[in-house]
Design an enzyme around this catalytic site. Structure first.
Site, short mmCIF file in Angstrom:
data_model
loop_
_atom_site.label_atom_id
_atom_site.label_comp_id
_atom_site.label_asym_id
_atom_site.label_seq_id
_atom_site.Cartn_x
_atom_site.Cartn_y
_atom_site.Cartn_z
CB SER A 91 -0.96 -0.05 1.19
OG SER A 91 -2.05 0.81 0.98
CG ASP A 138 -4.08 -2.26 0.62
OD1 ASP A 138 -3.10 -2.89 1.04
OD2 ASP A 138 -4.31 -1.07 0.91
#
Length: 285
Positions: free
Chosen positions: A44, A160
């Protein structure tokens, strides 16, 4: 035949939105001490900072970009709202942003070996991104479910990587690191989550706000448990928890970029003597 070789450092950077700006300060502290990682892995926002550094940007250059986009107006310019079928944001503007600042490079062009972490919703597996477009891989690793639409490629739906591996220490170990440094900007977050703040907004609080908060709390619980399990099995040699204010979340706190970078630099500076001692050891082969 025996000989000596230099100890290699693996740096892994966790995700969690605005809190990840502290990673810039960590990189600055390392460079000021003439320490450069041999391997990088990130998830991320940690993946964004790791990719920017691996593509050739200095910590100062990354900071300048972060400060430029620290205002709500600038951040909103990266948003492209869409019908909420796969996510609230389409993500094409974000992809163009990554392409611009990473100069369209591929993983083969990087100055430091890099692995970015994503999760494939189709196979339900953790995916290690090491080939092809760096910008597309970064776009995948920041795809928070529900907020950003997944990246679809080669039969995969990538989101993610924090869902399964928010601090990928095991990845830099597998890449060949002898000494590992992990920077966790997520685990010491004691404030309200982004999802709680989103659910309590005026627009959503009277409709689906409670649903968003329940789903968000569930997602946070999953990430916390996965991170704990990973660290129990693959703990880094050095682990940094920058002292980030609890009110800095996934999307709130970008306007405090300068302060967050300083906090990351301070946290890294504190462990430099021990880290330098570990890296000065000569490995026998």
């Amino acid at each position: 035949m025996q000989g000596n070789t230099r100890i290699k450092l693996g740096l892994t950077l966790s995700g969690f939105g605005a809190r990840g700006l502290a990673h810039i300060g960590v990189l600055r502290a390392l460079e000021n001490a003439n320490i450069r990682p041999d391997y990088l892995a990130g998830t991320s926002m940690g993946g964004v900072i790791a990719a920017a550094y691996a593509s050739g940007l200095s910590p100062d250059e990354i900071e300048q970009i972060a400060l430029k986009y620290a205002s709500v107006r600038k951040l909103w310019g990266l948003a492209d709202p869409t019908l909420p079928r796969r996510g609230l944001l389409q993500g094409e503007r974000l992809l163009a942003f990554f392409e611009k600042h990473m100069h369209g490079c591929t993983f083969a062009d990087l100055r430091v070996p890099l692995t970015l972490i994503a999760v494939d919703l189709n196979s339900r597996q953790e995916i290690h991104l090491r080939e092809g477009s760096v910008a597309e891989a970064v776009r995948a690793t920041v795809s928070i479910p529900g907020l950003l639409a997944p990246v679809e490629r080669n039969g995969q739906r990538l989101v993610d990587g924090g869902l399964l591996n928010n601090l990928p220490v095991d990845v830099v170990q597998s890449m060949g690191a002898d000494v590992t440094l992990g920077v966790d900007v997520y685990s010491n977050n004691g404030g309200p989550s982004f999802w709680q703040e989103l659910g309590q907004t005026r627009v959503l609080s009277q409709t689906i706000g409670d649903l968003i908060m329940v789903l968000g709390d569930s997602l946070d619980l999953l990430i916390q448990q996965q991170s704990l399990n990973k660290l129990q099995n693959n703990s880094p040699d050095f682990l940094i928890y920058p002292d980030i204010p609890v009110d800095v979340t996934v999307v709130t706190g970008f306007h405090r970029a300068a302060d967050l970078i300083t906090l990351g630099e301070e946290a890294a500076t504190a462990i430099l003597p021990d880290l330098q001692a570990s890296l000065m050891t000569i490995k026998q082969i």
